[in-house]
Design a protein around this motif. Structure first.
Motif, PDB file in Angstrom:
ATOM      1  N   UNK A 113       0.832  -1.208   0.000  1.00  0.00           N
ATOM      2  CA  UNK A 113       0.000   0.000   0.000  1.00  0.00           C
ATOM      3  C   UNK A 113       0.864   1.254   0.000  1.00  0.00           C
ATOM      4  N   UNK A 114       1.923   1.227   0.803  1.00  0.00           N
ATOM      5  CA  UNK A 114       2.817   2.382   0.874  1.00  0.00           C
ATOM      6  C   UNK A 114       3.486   2.628  -0.482  1.00  0.00           C
ATOM      7  N   UNK A 115       3.979   1.548  -1.107  1.00  0.00           N
ATOM      8  CA  UNK A 115       4.603   1.684  -2.421  1.00  0.00           C
ATOM      9  C   UNK A 115       3.637   2.294  -3.433  1.00  0.00           C
ATOM     10  N   UNK A 116       2.404   1.774  -3.467  1.00  0.00           N
ATOM     11  CA  UNK A 116       1.422   2.238  -4.444  1.00  0.00           C
ATOM     12  C   UNK A 116       1.000   3.675  -4.170  1.00  0.00           C
ATOM     13  N   UNK A 117       0.887   4.036  -2.912  1.00  0.00           N
ATOM     14  CA  UNK A 117       0.512   5.403  -2.534  1.00  0.00           C
ATOM     15  C   UNK A 117       1.542   6.389  -3.092  1.00  0.00           C
ATOM     16  N   UNK A 128       3.740   5.822  -5.508  1.00  0.00           N
ATOM     17  CA  UNK A 128       3.838   5.706  -6.968  1.00  0.00           C
ATOM     18  C   UNK A 128       2.710   6.440  -7.679  1.00  0.00           C
ATOM     19  N   UNK A 129       1.495   6.310  -7.153  1.00  0.00           N
ATOM     20  CA  UNK A 129       0.329   6.866  -7.845  1.00  0.00           C
ATOM     21  C   UNK A 129      -0.151   8.195  -7.270  1.00  0.00           C
ATOM     22  N   UNK A 130       0.194   8.471  -6.013  1.00  0.00           N
ATOM     23  CA  UNK A 130      -0.318   9.665  -5.355  1.00  0.00           C
ATOM     24  C   UNK A 130      -1.724   9.485  -4.819  1.00  0.00           C
ATOM     25  N   UNK A 131      -2.294   8.284  -4.999  1.00  0.00           N
ATOM     26  CA  UNK A 131      -3.653   8.018  -4.535  1.00  0.00           C
ATOM     27  C   UNK A 131      -3.615   7.192  -3.247  1.00  0.00           C
ATOM     28  N   UNK A 132      -4.236   7.675  -2.187  1.00  0.00           N
ATOM     29  CA  UNK A 132      -4.185   6.947  -0.907  1.00  0.00           C
ATOM     30  C   UNK A 132      -4.990   5.658  -0.957  1.00  0.00           C
ATOM     31  N   UNK A 133      -4.619   4.692  -0.135  1.00  0.00           N
ATOM     32  CA  UNK A 133      -5.382   3.441  -0.068  1.00  0.00           C
ATOM     33  C   UNK A 133      -6.723   3.672   0.618  1.00  0.00           C
ATOM     34  N   UNK A 134      -7.625   2.738   0.443  1.00  0.00           N
ATOM     35  CA  UNK A 134      -8.920   2.828   1.121  1.00  0.00           C
ATOM     36  C   UNK A 134      -8.703   2.849   2.631  1.00  0.00           C
ATOM     37  N   UNK A 135      -9.385   3.747   3.300  1.00  0.00           N
ATOM     38  CA  UNK A 135      -9.188   3.901   4.740  1.00  0.00           C
ATOM     39  C   UNK A 135      -9.709   2.688   5.504  1.00  0.00           C
ATOM     40  N   UNK A 136      -8.972   2.330   6.547  1.00  0.00           N
ATOM     41  CA  UNK A 136      -9.412   1.271   7.454  1.00  0.00           C
ATOM     42  C   UNK A 136      -8.859   1.577   8.841  1.00  0.00           C
TER      43      UNK A 136
END
Length: 258
Positions: free
Chosen positions: A108-112, A114-122
């Motif tokens: 999730x951290x890598x993708x955040x 890379x894309x600038x889009x945060x993961x779904x909140x939990x």
């Protein structure tokens, strides 16, 4: 729950192994070990720093501005691909360090980033910190830039969790295999037997600590792990370029002779 927002002053000191043990033994009179340091054992921290293609963040930091910032993913030890890590935004304003972090899964951290889009909140995430990191990522195009790991012993003042002292050694770095799960191997950043001590406090240090530092002739220094790694990588790059040029010139001379 782990602390996710820090506001404190940080002073750094360099020392050899003998000085470390002398000072550490005295500090045990006033401080207690971090929960990670059970039985006085080290724990390892691994970090992946992000920067722009042209090293904008670290170059700005090294120019010693009144305001600077950096982004990293931090793990304790070598994480598994689905392990919990911390995505941290660290700022320094007029000497005051502000660190904000949130727990995420490694991918999730890598993708955040890379894309600038945060993961779904939990549950377990910090919404405010995620929003701040999202804004930060909107201003820069970042990529993994360098890996840094080290072995740490940390202490808290008895009855005062606002005062923390950490000792880091075996600081290693690399600019390849830029994933935390790839292992904690790398080249040494400092000479063998050197230690970096960081004194972290929300306010001024207590009198007993000031006296102890003076007694052991400890003097503040400026030492950024990422900053020193960057300067070392630049020196190595220049040396490699010069070596390649020398080889090319030698090859051209040999062709002329032939």
């Amino acid at each position: 729950m782990a602390i996710e927002v820090f506001n404190r002053y940080e002073n750094k000191y360099l020392m050899d192994t003998k000085a470390f043990y002398n000072l550490y033994n005295r500090l045990t009179e006033y401080m207690e070990p971090d929960a990670h340091n059970k039985d006085n054992k080290f724990y390892s921290i691994s970090n992946l720093y992000f920067d722009t293609e042209h090293h904008t963040l670290i170059r700005n930091s090294l120019s010693k501005p009144k305001y600077k910032e950096k982004l990293r993913v931090r793990a304790y030890g070598v994480p598994a691909p689905d392990a919990k890590v911390y995505l941290e935004l660290k700022k320094k304003v007029f000497g005051l360090v502000n660190k904000r972090r949130t727990a995420l899964k490694l991918q999730e951290a890598y993708e955040f980033v890379r894309t600038g889009k945060p993961p779904a909140f939990r549950e377990g995430m910090n919404k405010q910190v995620i929003a701040e990191i999202e804004y930060f990522l909107s201003r820069y195009e970042l990529e993994p830039m360098t890996y840094l790991a080290y072995d740490r012993i940390a202490m808290f003042a008895k009855g005062n969790r606002d005062l923390r002292i950490s000792f880091d050694t075996n600081i290693r770095h690399r600019r390849y295999d830029l994933k935390l799960e790839a292992g904690d191997h790398g080249e040494q950043l400092m000479e063998k037997g050197q230690w970096l001590m960081e004194v972290k406090a929300e306010k001024t240090v207590p009198v007993w600590l000031a006296r102890l530092l003076s007694e052991h002739e400890m003097y503040r220094t400026s030492f950024s792990k990422y900053g020193n790694e960057y300067k070392k990588s630049i020196r190595n790059s220049i040396h490699t370029d010069n070596t390649n040029k020398d080889i090319q010139l030698q090859q051209e001379r040999e062709l002329i002779i032939l």
